[in-house]
Design an enzyme around this catalytic site. Sequence first.
Site, PDB file in Angstrom:
ATOM      1  N   GLY A   1      -6.123 -26.176 -23.628  1.00 43.51           N
ATOM      2  CA  GLY A   1      -5.250 -25.081 -23.212  1.00 43.51           C
ATOM      3  C   GLY A   1      -4.501 -24.467 -24.379  1.00 43.51           C
ATOM      4  O   GLY A   1      -4.886 -24.640 -25.533  1.00 43.51           O
TER       5      GLY A   1
ATOM      6  N   HIS B   1     -10.447 -20.028 -29.121  1.00 43.86           N
ATOM      7  CA  HIS B   1     -11.057 -20.464 -27.862  1.00 43.86           C
ATOM      8  C   HIS B   1     -11.860 -19.316 -27.243  1.00 43.86           C
ATOM      9  O   HIS B   1     -12.949 -19.527 -26.703  1.00 43.86           O
ATOM     10  CB  HIS B   1      -9.979 -20.892 -26.850  1.00 43.86           C
ATOM     11  CG  HIS B   1      -9.114 -22.032 -27.294  1.00 43.86           C
ATOM     12  ND1 HIS B   1      -7.785 -21.877 -27.616  1.00 43.86           N
ATOM     13  CD2 HIS B   1      -9.373 -23.360 -27.453  1.00 43.86           C
ATOM     14  CE1 HIS B   1      -7.261 -23.045 -27.951  1.00 43.86           C
ATOM     15  NE2 HIS B   1      -8.203 -23.963 -27.863  1.00 43.86           N
TER      16      HIS B   1
ATOM     17  N   GLN C   1     -14.841 -33.414 -35.403  1.00 44.92           N
ATOM     18  CA  GLN C   1     -15.010 -33.572 -33.943  1.00 44.92           C
ATOM     19  C   GLN C   1     -16.423 -33.143 -33.531  1.00 44.92           C
ATOM     20  O   GLN C   1     -17.077 -33.828 -32.736  1.00 44.92           O
ATOM     21  CB  GLN C   1     -13.959 -32.719 -33.237  1.00 44.92           C
ATOM     22  CG  GLN C   1     -14.110 -32.637 -31.740  1.00 44.92           C
ATOM     23  CD  GLN C   1     -12.879 -32.021 -31.104  1.00 44.92           C
ATOM     24  OE1 GLN C   1     -11.869 -32.685 -30.963  1.00 44.92           O
ATOM     25  NE2 GLN C   1     -12.963 -30.775 -30.714  1.00 44.92           N
TER      26      GLN C   1
HETATM   27  P1  AMP Z   1      -8.434 -27.504 -28.604  1.00 44.89           P
HETATM   28  O1  AMP Z   1      -7.882 -26.765 -27.439  1.00 44.89           O
HETATM   29  O2  AMP Z   1      -7.590 -27.400 -29.824  1.00 44.89           O
HETATM   30  O3  AMP Z   1      -8.849 -28.907 -28.270  1.00 44.89           O
HETATM   31  O4  AMP Z   1      -9.764 -26.747 -29.006  1.00 44.89           O
HETATM   32  C1  AMP Z   1     -10.791 -26.533 -28.082  1.00 44.89           C
HETATM   33  C2  AMP Z   1     -12.011 -26.018 -28.807  1.00 44.89           C
HETATM   34  O5  AMP Z   1     -11.675 -24.787 -29.446  1.00 44.89           O
HETATM   35  C3  AMP Z   1     -12.502 -26.969 -29.905  1.00 44.89           C
HETATM   36  O6  AMP Z   1     -13.916 -26.994 -29.901  1.00 44.89           O
HETATM   37  C4  AMP Z   1     -11.951 -26.329 -31.152  1.00 44.89           C
HETATM   38  O7  AMP Z   1     -12.696 -26.635 -32.308  1.00 44.89           O
HETATM   39  C5  AMP Z   1     -12.080 -24.861 -30.799  1.00 44.89           C
HETATM   40  N1  AMP Z   1     -11.196 -24.072 -31.656  1.00 44.89           N
HETATM   41  C6  AMP Z   1      -9.876 -24.241 -31.859  1.00 44.89           C
HETATM   42  N2  AMP Z   1      -9.412 -23.375 -32.777  1.00 44.89           N
HETATM   43  C7  AMP Z   1     -10.475 -22.639 -33.170  1.00 44.89           C
HETATM   44  C8  AMP Z   1     -10.651 -21.570 -34.107  1.00 44.89           C
HETATM   45  N3  AMP Z   1      -9.652 -21.095 -34.828  1.00 44.89           N
HETATM   46  N4  AMP Z   1     -11.890 -21.061 -34.245  1.00 44.89           N
HETATM   47  C9  AMP Z   1     -12.945 -21.542 -33.519  1.00 44.89           C
HETATM   48  N5  AMP Z   1     -12.829 -22.536 -32.618  1.00 44.89           N
HETATM   49  C10 AMP Z   1     -11.617 -23.079 -32.448  1.00 44.89           C
END
Ligand code: AMP
Length: 305
Positions: free
Chosen positions: A34, A40, A156
């Site tokens: 979220g 995202h 990850q």
């Molecule tokens: P999170 O909500 O931080 O767990 O992220 C969910 C997904 O969004 C994960 O696969 C992250 O790597 C991806 N994500 C977060 N920030 C970015 C970004 N700046 N660019 C691309 N993907 C992202």
Amino acid sequence: MPITAVFNRRHELISYLADIKLKNKTIGFVPTMGALHEGHAQLMKQSVSENDVTVVSIFVNPKQFGPNEDFAKYPRTFQNDVDICEKHGVNIVFAPTIEEMYPQTFYTQIHVSAITEVLCGAHRPGHFDGVTIVVLLLMNLIQANYIYLGQKDYQQVQVIKKMCMDIAHPTKIIMVTTVREKDGLALSSRNRYLSEEARKKAAIIPKSLALIAKDFLNGEKGIDKLLKSSLLELKKENLIPQYLEFRKADDISQKIENIITENTVVAIAQIIDFEGKSTRLIDNILLGNDSASTKVLEDLISKSL
Ligand code: AMP
């Protein structure tokens, strides 16, 4: 605007998806915690364009936070998140409670070794066990054709990829390039923690990577030389990275110490301390010889330098 269905219970999700699978439709899955932003959104857009149905999960997973980490204060912006999903044509939001995911008698763990012991894994004990169990559980509930993950969290992606390979999980992994702010800072839900001054300091993180990228594109392959201007730039702001390392892109358990001879990831974790507040940010770049990775590096350089 399409209507996004929101489910909190596993059984609702499963029965809704059963019908979709009967119709042989493809499913794309975007796991998130979220506090959604353009990073995202990029994953959602790619999933929506490549699949019949897109599922976004919103779950702040307690198992991937250490006891002294930011689980309690992690930003929670649920209604805005659903609006963003709707705007991008996401079909289903799965937003379970902790009890729905982990009933009291949840006894299972998933552990990927070697590649979880370096970089963030070395500084966040148990973090990747929390990631692998939640992602595997979600993947089993959703049974998507594709899962979309951001390069921002490169380790990850590698850990989930290895888990899926080792246990022959059928969902295929798609890595999406990092989305950045105008000055190069990687978008992150944790950027909300930064005060104006801390935000300015944080721009040194992409800058330090851009300096490496620039020298690499100019033909430099020696690690010491590549590190030099980057570390100097960080030092100017009194920043000492938790790590700044070169590792084999397809096996991050292997550190590159001398010369780059193959696809390499440069990964950084930097704690930004400002007025008693501490925010840990990560970023990375891929040093490859293909035109796509060169273009990504050039984009970072043009934003950050
Ligand atoms: P999170 O909500 O931080 O767990 O992220 C969910 C997904 O969004 C994960 O696969 C992250 O790597 C991806 N994500 C977060 N920030 C970015 C970004 N700046 N660019 C691309 N993907 C992202």
